[in-house]
Design an enzyme around this catalytic site. Structure first.
Site, PDB file in Angstrom:
ATOM      1  N   GLU A   1      -1.332 -18.024  -8.190  1.00 30.49           N
ATOM      2  CA  GLU A   1      -0.397 -17.317  -9.066  1.00 30.49           C
ATOM      3  C   GLU A   1       1.055 -17.671  -8.756  1.00 30.49           C
ATOM      4  O   GLU A   1       1.969 -17.062  -9.297  1.00 30.49           O
ATOM      5  CB  GLU A   1      -0.624 -15.809  -8.956  1.00 30.49           C
ATOM      6  CG  GLU A   1      -1.978 -15.398  -9.485  1.00 30.49           C
ATOM      7  CD  GLU A   1      -2.225 -13.901  -9.383  1.00 30.49           C
ATOM      8  OE1 GLU A   1      -1.304 -13.135  -9.017  1.00 30.49           O
ATOM      9  OE2 GLU A   1      -3.360 -13.495  -9.670  1.00 30.49           O
TER      10      GLU A   1
ATOM     11  N   ASN B   1     -12.119  -1.738  -5.156  1.00 28.23           N
ATOM     12  CA  ASN B   1     -11.912  -2.160  -6.536  1.00 28.23           C
ATOM     13  C   ASN B   1     -13.113  -3.008  -6.968  1.00 28.23           C
ATOM     14  O   ASN B   1     -13.372  -4.051  -6.388  1.00 28.23           O
ATOM     15  CB  ASN B   1     -10.614  -2.980  -6.619  1.00 28.23           C
ATOM     16  CG  ASN B   1     -10.465  -3.725  -7.916  1.00 28.23           C
ATOM     17  OD1 ASN B   1     -11.034  -3.367  -8.942  1.00 28.23           O
ATOM     18  ND2 ASN B   1      -9.675  -4.790  -7.873  1.00 28.23           N
TER      19      ASN B   1
ATOM     20  N   TYR C   1       0.843  -1.194   0.000  1.00 32.85           N
ATOM     21  CA  TYR C   1       0.000   0.000   0.000  1.00 32.85           C
ATOM     22  C   TYR C   1       0.881   1.248   0.000  1.00 32.85           C
ATOM     23  O   TYR C   1       0.582   2.236  -0.670  1.00 32.85           O
ATOM     24  CB  TYR C   1      -0.912   0.014   1.228  1.00 32.85           C
ATOM     25  CG  TYR C   1      -1.934  -1.102   1.228  1.00 32.85           C
ATOM     26  CD1 TYR C   1      -3.146  -0.965   0.568  1.00 32.85           C
ATOM     27  CD2 TYR C   1      -1.677  -2.292   1.890  1.00 32.85           C
ATOM     28  CE1 TYR C   1      -4.073  -1.988   0.564  1.00 32.85           C
ATOM     29  CE2 TYR C   1      -2.604  -3.325   1.897  1.00 32.85           C
ATOM     30  CZ  TYR C   1      -3.803  -3.169   1.230  1.00 32.85           C
ATOM     31  OH  TYR C   1      -4.722  -4.186   1.222  1.00 32.85           O
TER      32      TYR C   1
ATOM     33  N   CYS D   1      -6.179  -6.524  -7.063  1.00 33.48           N
ATOM     34  CA  CYS D   1      -5.999  -5.928  -5.741  1.00 33.48           C
ATOM     35  C   CYS D   1      -5.485  -6.948  -4.725  1.00 33.48           C
ATOM     36  O   CYS D   1      -4.934  -6.566  -3.690  1.00 33.48           O
ATOM     37  CB  CYS D   1      -7.293  -5.274  -5.264  1.00 33.48           C
ATOM     38  SG  CYS D   1      -8.728  -6.347  -5.291  1.00 33.48           S
ATOM     39  N   HIS D   2      -5.628  -8.236  -5.022  1.00 29.59           N
ATOM     40  CA  HIS D   2      -5.113  -9.273  -4.127  1.00 29.59           C
ATOM     41  C   HIS D   2      -3.585  -9.274  -4.103  1.00 29.59           C
ATOM     42  O   HIS D   2      -2.985  -9.861  -3.206  1.00 29.59           O
ATOM     43  CB  HIS D   2      -5.646 -10.655  -4.541  1.00 29.59           C
ATOM     44  CG  HIS D   2      -5.311 -11.051  -5.930  1.00 29.59           C
ATOM     45  ND1 HIS D   2      -6.056 -10.615  -7.016  1.00 29.59           N
ATOM     46  CD2 HIS D   2      -4.316 -11.819  -6.429  1.00 29.59           C
ATOM     47  CE1 HIS D   2      -5.522 -11.120  -8.122  1.00 29.59           C
ATOM     48  NE2 HIS D   2      -4.467 -11.847  -7.795  1.00 29.59           N
TER      49      HIS D   2
END
Length: 180
Positions: free
Chosen positions: A163, A128, A100, A136-137
């Protein structure tokens, strides 16, 4: 008029929303913020081109492919500030994460300001409307805190593991802490 469709994913049902042949929402079942379509006029219409394209994109994603966000016609609705944050999110590569604080620094640079609040960035990230597609993850708190995901921290972990992000350096903050 909004159109909606549903997609069954390994994480649960995802509600898709469109307006004017553009995708404006993709919300995971149980997500904290469900967008502005909740109280709006909407119609189920599963065979729109944008929904077919999005479902193909999601199929590819869940098969472990790395589809490009540019394949979809997106029109998330939000303030100029939120769009700045979402544009940064859209550039995070598969398998990588940012903080962030990093986003706050990027937004401050774009706005020609000396600094930007990580909490304000967190609010934009959390709202989002295109979960998974605008990734956003892939945003974590300072020092590797796995914090803040409107779909739930369990889904954030699932997505990052899917991922193939190395999860060993991350941790869940203790309840009550405000790590960003």
């Amino acid at each position: 008029m909004f159109y909606i469709s549903h997609y069954s994913s390994p994480m649960g049902l995802i509600t898709l929303a469109s307006q004017h042949n553009k995708l404006i929402g993709a919300w995971i079942e149980g997500q904290k913020y469900f967008g502005q379509i909740v109280n709006s006029t909407k119609q189920e219409k599963s065979n729109l081109a944008i929904f077919n394209q999005t479902k193909k994109w999601l199929d590819d994603y869940f098969l472990g492919k790395k589809p490009s966000i540019k394949q979809l016609s997106l029109a998330p609705q939000g303030s100029a500030f939120r769009h700045m944050v979402w544009d940064i999110l859209a550039q995070i590569p598969y398998g990588e994460v940012i903080t962030y604080g990093y986003i706050a620094k990027q937004v401050a640079l774009q706005c020609n300001k000396p600094h930007m609040s990580s909490q304000a960035v967190g609010g934009a990230v959390g709202h989002n409307p295109l979960s998974i597609i605008i990734p956003c993850h892939r945003v974590i708190g300072a020092n590797g805190n796995l914090t803040g995901y409107a779909g739930g921290i369990d889904k954030k972990i699932w997505l990052l593991e899917h991922e193939q992000v190395d999860m060993q350096k991350f941790f869940l903050p203790k309840k009550g802490s405000k790590a960003q």
